[in-house]
Design an enzyme around this catalytic site. Sequence first.
Site, PDB file in Angstrom:
ATOM      1  N   GLY A  51      36.988  38.130  47.162  1.00  0.00           N
ATOM      2  CA  GLY A  51      35.723  38.007  46.253  1.00  0.00           C
ATOM      3  C   GLY A  51      35.344  36.585  45.617  1.00  0.00           C
ATOM      4  N   ASP A 107      36.227  36.352  40.948  1.00  0.00           N
ATOM      5  CA  ASP A 107      34.584  36.725  40.993  1.00  0.00           C
ATOM      6  C   ASP A 107      34.332  37.343  39.509  1.00  0.00           C
ATOM      7  OD1 ASP A 107      35.886  38.952  41.715  1.00  0.00           O
ATOM      8  OD2 ASP A 107      34.870  39.422  43.159  1.00  0.00           O
ATOM      9  N   ASP A 110      36.846  42.557  35.047  1.00  0.00           N
ATOM     10  CA  ASP A 110      36.468  44.132  34.820  1.00  0.00           C
ATOM     11  C   ASP A 110      37.274  44.680  33.768  1.00  0.00           C
ATOM     12  OD1 ASP A 110      34.847  46.340  35.302  1.00  0.00           O
ATOM     13  OD2 ASP A 110      36.134  46.985  36.768  1.00  0.00           O
ATOM     14  N   LYS A 138      32.668  41.811  32.885  1.00  0.00           N
ATOM     15  CA  LYS A 138      32.066  42.797  32.435  1.00  0.00           C
ATOM     16  C   LYS A 138      33.007  43.310  31.114  1.00  0.00           C
ATOM     17  CE  LYS A 138      31.304  45.055  36.723  1.00  0.00           C
ATOM     18  NZ  LYS A 138      31.693  46.371  37.558  1.00  0.00           N
ATOM     19  N   VAL A 160      28.270  45.623  41.032  1.00  0.00           N
ATOM     20  CA  VAL A 160      27.356  44.583  41.279  1.00  0.00           C
ATOM     21  C   VAL A 160      28.091  44.204  42.824  1.00  0.00           C
ATOM     22  CG1 VAL A 160      26.549  43.851  39.106  1.00  0.00           C
ATOM     23  CG2 VAL A 160      28.581  42.916  40.110  1.00  0.00           C
ATOM     24  N   ASP A 166      31.761  42.635  46.901  1.00  0.00           N
ATOM     25  CA  ASP A 166      31.494  43.465  48.055  1.00  0.00           C
ATOM     26  C   ASP A 166      31.362  44.929  47.564  1.00  0.00           C
ATOM     27  OD1 ASP A 166      34.264  43.679  47.559  1.00  0.00           O
ATOM     28  OD2 ASP A 166      34.466  44.831  49.244  1.00  0.00           O
ATOM     29  N   ARG A 172      28.881  40.821  50.702  1.00  0.00           N
ATOM     30  CA  ARG A 172      29.397  39.374  50.215  1.00  0.00           C
ATOM     31  C   ARG A 172      28.372  38.115  50.398  1.00  0.00           C
ATOM     32  NH1 ARG A 172      34.757  40.449  48.526  1.00  0.00           N
ATOM     33  NH2 ARG A 172      36.046  41.676  49.720  1.00  0.00           N
TER      34      ARG A 172
HETATM   35  P1  IMP Z   1      39.904  44.284  37.195  1.00  0.00           P
HETATM   36  O1  IMP Z   1      41.480  44.284  37.531  1.00  0.00           O
HETATM   37  O2  IMP Z   1      39.497  45.594  36.960  1.00  0.00           O
HETATM   38  O3  IMP Z   1      39.498  43.222  36.194  1.00  0.00           O
HETATM   39  O4  IMP Z   1      38.923  44.004  38.612  1.00  0.00           O
HETATM   40  C1  IMP Z   1      38.766  42.740  39.307  1.00  0.00           C
HETATM   41  C2  IMP Z   1      38.607  43.023  40.499  1.00  0.00           C
HETATM   42  O5  IMP Z   1      37.861  44.430  40.948  1.00  0.00           O
HETATM   43  C3  IMP Z   1      37.450  41.897  41.189  1.00  0.00           C
HETATM   44  O6  IMP Z   1      38.551  40.890  41.668  1.00  0.00           O
HETATM   45  C4  IMP Z   1      36.745  42.717  42.174  1.00  0.00           C
HETATM   46  O7  IMP Z   1      37.268  42.597  43.276  1.00  0.00           O
HETATM   47  C5  IMP Z   1      36.740  44.160  41.634  1.00  0.00           C
HETATM   48  N1  IMP Z   1      35.350  44.482  40.971  1.00  0.00           N
HETATM   49  C6  IMP Z   1      35.353  44.950  39.668  1.00  0.00           C
HETATM   50  N2  IMP Z   1      34.098  45.171  39.630  1.00  0.00           N
HETATM   51  C7  IMP Z   1      33.311  44.913  40.637  1.00  0.00           C
HETATM   52  C8  IMP Z   1      31.884  45.186  40.891  1.00  0.00           C
HETATM   53  O8  IMP Z   1      31.073  45.469  40.086  1.00  0.00           O
HETATM   54  N3  IMP Z   1      31.592  44.845  42.171  1.00  0.00           N
HETATM   55  C9  IMP Z   1      32.470  44.211  43.246  1.00  0.00           C
HETATM   56  N4  IMP Z   1      33.642  44.299  42.849  1.00  0.00           N
HETATM   57  C10 IMP Z   1      34.331  44.531  41.458  1.00  0.00           C
HETATM   58 MG    MG Z   2      38.294  40.943  44.111  1.00  0.00          MG
END
Ligand code: IMP
Ligand code: MG
Length: 191
Positions: A51, A107, A110, A138, A160, A166, A172
Amino acid sequence: MPKATSFPLHADLETVLVSETEIKKRVKKLGAEIAASYGNEEITVVSIINGAILFTADLLREIPNPIRLDCIRIASYRNDTKSHGKPQLLQSLTLDISNRHVLLIDDILDTGKTFSVVVDMIRKLNPASLRTCVLLDKRGRREVEFEADFVGFQIPDKFVVGYGLDFAERYRNLPCIGVLKPNLQNPPEWA
Ligand code: IMP
Ligand code: MG
């Protein structure tokens, strides 16, 4: 020739959240912020791929400090009901980061699960310092408390794609960041 025709993937977007021009402008500023924060220190950048590949490539060219680059690969399981809900480290560091100033780049922030796992792993390796940078945040989706030191853009709770992000390994290469049309977000589980 109109842009949409020269880049047909644009047609799959419902809305563009961040344009190519806005990304370029913000990445330049982030580079300056990061350089100011590190002074003349060498930085060991750890980029979470795939990402963060595009973001890292552009950002690094805006940071004039000496830089060492390493990449790690994480599998994030999007479906929290699965027993393997914890992000798994698929490919680890190759550089020694002990006593180094580490800048971790991803990237998007979340739920915060990926960062919390990676930050724990890096801290155990005794870096001199650890700072974090994400292109997108986010904040509304956080499950694990975590704030990045450098953030490109705050975005709403939408799935997104583009500029490295992706859906099932596609999109990407879109130069902007946007929300996919709902009929293309199927299955709803994020890959
Ligand atoms: P987290 O562990 O939930 O913070 O997620 C982080 C990972 O989830 C990022 O590195 C992304 O690969 C993926 N991700 C989270 N939200 C999105 C999105 O809206 N689009 C694409 N990938 C996302
Ligand atoms: Mg990622």
